[in-house]
Design an enzyme around this catalytic site. Structure first.
Site, mmCIF file in Angstrom:
data_model
loop_
_atom_site.group_PDB
_atom_site.id
_atom_site.type_symbol
_atom_site.label_atom_id
_atom_site.label_comp_id
_atom_site.label_asym_id
_atom_site.label_seq_id
_atom_site.Cartn_x
_atom_site.Cartn_y
_atom_site.Cartn_z
ATOM 1 N N SER A 115 0.833 -1.210 0.000
ATOM 2 C CA SER A 115 0.000 0.000 0.000
ATOM 3 C C SER A 115 0.869 1.263 0.000
ATOM 4 O O SER A 115 0.482 2.281 -0.588
ATOM 5 C CB SER A 115 -0.973 0.004 1.187
ATOM 6 O OG SER A 115 -0.291 0.136 2.396
ATOM 7 N N ASN A 116 2.032 1.204 0.624
ATOM 8 C CA ASN A 116 2.928 2.377 0.564
ATOM 9 C C ASN A 116 3.512 2.552 -0.835
ATOM 10 O O ASN A 116 3.694 3.681 -1.297
ATOM 11 C CB ASN A 116 4.033 2.280 1.614
ATOM 12 C CG ASN A 116 3.551 2.721 2.975
ATOM 13 O OD1 ASN A 116 3.371 3.906 3.213
ATOM 14 N ND2 ASN A 116 3.307 1.768 3.865
ATOM 15 N N MET A 162 11.037 -6.443 4.797
ATOM 16 C CA MET A 162 11.254 -7.082 6.093
ATOM 17 C C MET A 162 12.664 -7.674 6.225
ATOM 18 O O MET A 162 12.845 -8.760 6.779
ATOM 19 C CB MET A 162 10.209 -8.174 6.318
ATOM 20 C CG MET A 162 8.777 -7.675 6.204
ATOM 21 S SD MET A 162 8.422 -6.300 7.300
ATOM 22 C CE MET A 162 8.128 -7.212 8.794
ATOM 23 N N ARG A 163 13.655 -6.973 5.719
ATOM 24 C CA ARG A 163 15.051 -7.419 5.818
ATOM 25 C C ARG A 163 15.903 -6.245 6.245
ATOM 26 O O ARG A 163 15.601 -5.101 5.886
ATOM 27 C CB ARG A 163 15.574 -7.895 4.470
ATOM 28 C CG ARG A 163 14.710 -8.923 3.805
ATOM 29 C CD ARG A 163 15.337 -10.265 3.925
ATOM 30 N NE ARG A 163 14.445 -11.275 3.388
ATOM 31 C CZ ARG A 163 14.653 -12.565 3.520
ATOM 32 N NH1 ARG A 163 15.723 -13.007 4.169
ATOM 33 N NH2 ARG A 163 13.818 -13.429 3.021
ATOM 34 N N ASN A 211 13.157 4.599 4.690
ATOM 35 C CA ASN A 211 12.246 3.567 5.186
ATOM 36 C C ASN A 211 11.056 4.232 5.873
ATOM 37 O O ASN A 211 11.178 5.328 6.417
ATOM 38 C CB ASN A 211 12.977 2.672 6.199
ATOM 39 C CG ASN A 211 12.102 1.535 6.685
ATOM 40 O OD1 ASN A 211 11.361 0.932 5.918
ATOM 41 N ND2 ASN A 211 12.166 1.234 7.980
ATOM 42 N N HIS A 259 8.391 3.484 8.944
ATOM 43 C CA HIS A 259 8.240 2.581 10.098
ATOM 44 C C HIS A 259 6.984 2.975 10.883
ATOM 45 O O HIS A 259 6.741 4.166 11.109
ATOM 46 C CB HIS A 259 9.476 2.671 10.998
ATOM 47 C CG HIS A 259 9.397 1.731 12.143
ATOM 48 N ND1 HIS A 259 9.672 0.383 12.002
ATOM 49 C CD2 HIS A 259 9.037 1.911 13.437
ATOM 50 C CE1 HIS A 259 9.480 -0.224 13.163
ATOM 51 N NE2 HIS A 259 9.103 0.686 14.053
ATOM 52 N N ASP A 298 20.257 3.240 8.022
ATOM 53 C CA ASP A 298 21.664 2.951 8.305
ATOM 54 C C ASP A 298 21.769 1.468 8.665
ATOM 55 O O ASP A 298 20.814 0.709 8.464
ATOM 56 C CB ASP A 298 22.217 3.888 9.393
ATOM 57 C CG ASP A 298 21.520 3.711 10.731
ATOM 58 O OD1 ASP A 298 20.788 2.706 10.904
ATOM 59 O OD2 ASP A 298 21.716 4.557 11.621
ATOM 60 N N GLU A 314 0.913 7.028 7.074
ATOM 61 C CA GLU A 314 2.069 6.580 6.267
ATOM 62 C C GLU A 314 1.910 7.016 4.825
ATOM 63 O O GLU A 314 2.842 7.540 4.211
ATOM 64 C CB GLU A 314 2.196 5.053 6.308
ATOM 65 C CG GLU A 314 2.606 4.503 7.648
ATOM 66 C CD GLU A 314 2.840 2.997 7.623
ATOM 67 O OE1 GLU A 314 3.411 2.494 8.586
ATOM 68 O OE2 GLU A 314 2.458 2.325 6.657
HETATM 69 C C1 GRF Z 1 3.869 -0.517 6.927
HETATM 70 O O1 GRF Z 1 3.076 -0.401 8.069
HETATM 71 C C2 GRF Z 1 5.265 -0.030 7.184
HETATM 72 O O2 GRF Z 1 5.316 0.973 8.141
HETATM 73 C C3 GRF Z 1 5.941 -1.274 7.713
HETATM 74 O O3 GRF Z 1 5.389 -2.335 6.973
HETATM 75 C C4 GRF Z 1 4.077 -1.984 6.535
HETATM 76 C C5 GRF Z 1 4.039 -2.177 5.049
HETATM 77 O O4 GRF Z 1 2.753 -2.039 4.537
HETATM 78 N N1 GRF Z 1 7.389 -1.142 7.573
HETATM 79 P P1 GRF Z 1 2.493 -1.987 2.970
HETATM 80 O O5 GRF Z 1 3.091 -3.262 2.350
HETATM 81 O O6 GRF Z 1 3.100 -0.757 2.400
HETATM 82 O O7 GRF Z 1 0.999 -1.978 2.855
#
Ligand code: GRF
Length: 181
Positions: free
Chosen positions: A13-14, A78-79, A95, A97, A129, A162
């Protein structure tokens, strides 16, 4: 024109909100998860979408795809980002978060906020970083934690913010990069 690559492991979604703002400046999506929604969204948008599964040399393999890229945006990736990728993009990896860093780094930030009965949480865009969510903060947005919130309902509210602040942070980084060249 600046060229952006987006790395993600999840629903994307981001990525979608960045794509809606930056359109064809986003030229590549990379995921470590073959079934990730972000790949599907990228393909639907006509953006090349590559899978690089984990492994000790993951960051070197990712770097091989990034020739000509100006900015790397992690969006639910997720790495941990390691060498040689880090040094190849100094102050050019961002990033998002789901907490007000330095609170709740790492996994399950929204669950932690609910467990702690915090009155507010939020999200942070930061430079990447070598640490876990430790890089310099670019932009943050606060989100209230409401009575009766579940981790899921809080995460939903955080994601609205976000999708608002990530494009803003990317815009300011692109302005800096353009000034540099
Ligand atoms: C988001 O909440 C972001 O902050 C975290 O992982 C999620 C990713 O969501 N790091 P999406 O895949 O962008 O919907």
């Amino acid at each position: 024109m600046a060229r952006i690559a987006v790395l993600g492991s999840g629903s994307g979604s981001n990525f979608q909100s960045l794509y809606e703002t930056f359109g064809d400046k986003i030229v590549l999506v990379i995921s470590d998860q073959p079934g990730a929604g972000i790949l599907e969204k990228a393909r639907r948008a006509g953006i090349p979408a590559v899978v690089e599964k984990g492994g000790f040399d993951l960051c070197a393999r990712i770097l091989d795809h990034l020739e000509g890229i100006d900015l790397v945006c992690l969006a639910g990736f997720m790495r941990l980002v390691k060498e040689p990728l880090l040094s190849a993009f100094p102050h050019r990896i961002l990033n998002i978060h789901p907490s007000l860093l330095p609170k709740y780094p790492g996994l399950g930030a929204w669950e932690q906020a609910v467990l702690d009965e915090a009155s507010e949480s939020g999200c942070t865009v930061h430079y990447v970083d070598a640490g876990m969510d430790t890089g310099e903060v670019i932009l943050q947005a606060e989100v209230p934690v409401l009575p009766g919130d579940t981790p899921e309902s809080l995460h939903e509210r955080i994601q609205v913010e976000e999708h608002r602040i990530y494009p803003l942070a990317v815009k300011s980084c692109l302005a800096r990069i353009t000034d540099e060249v």
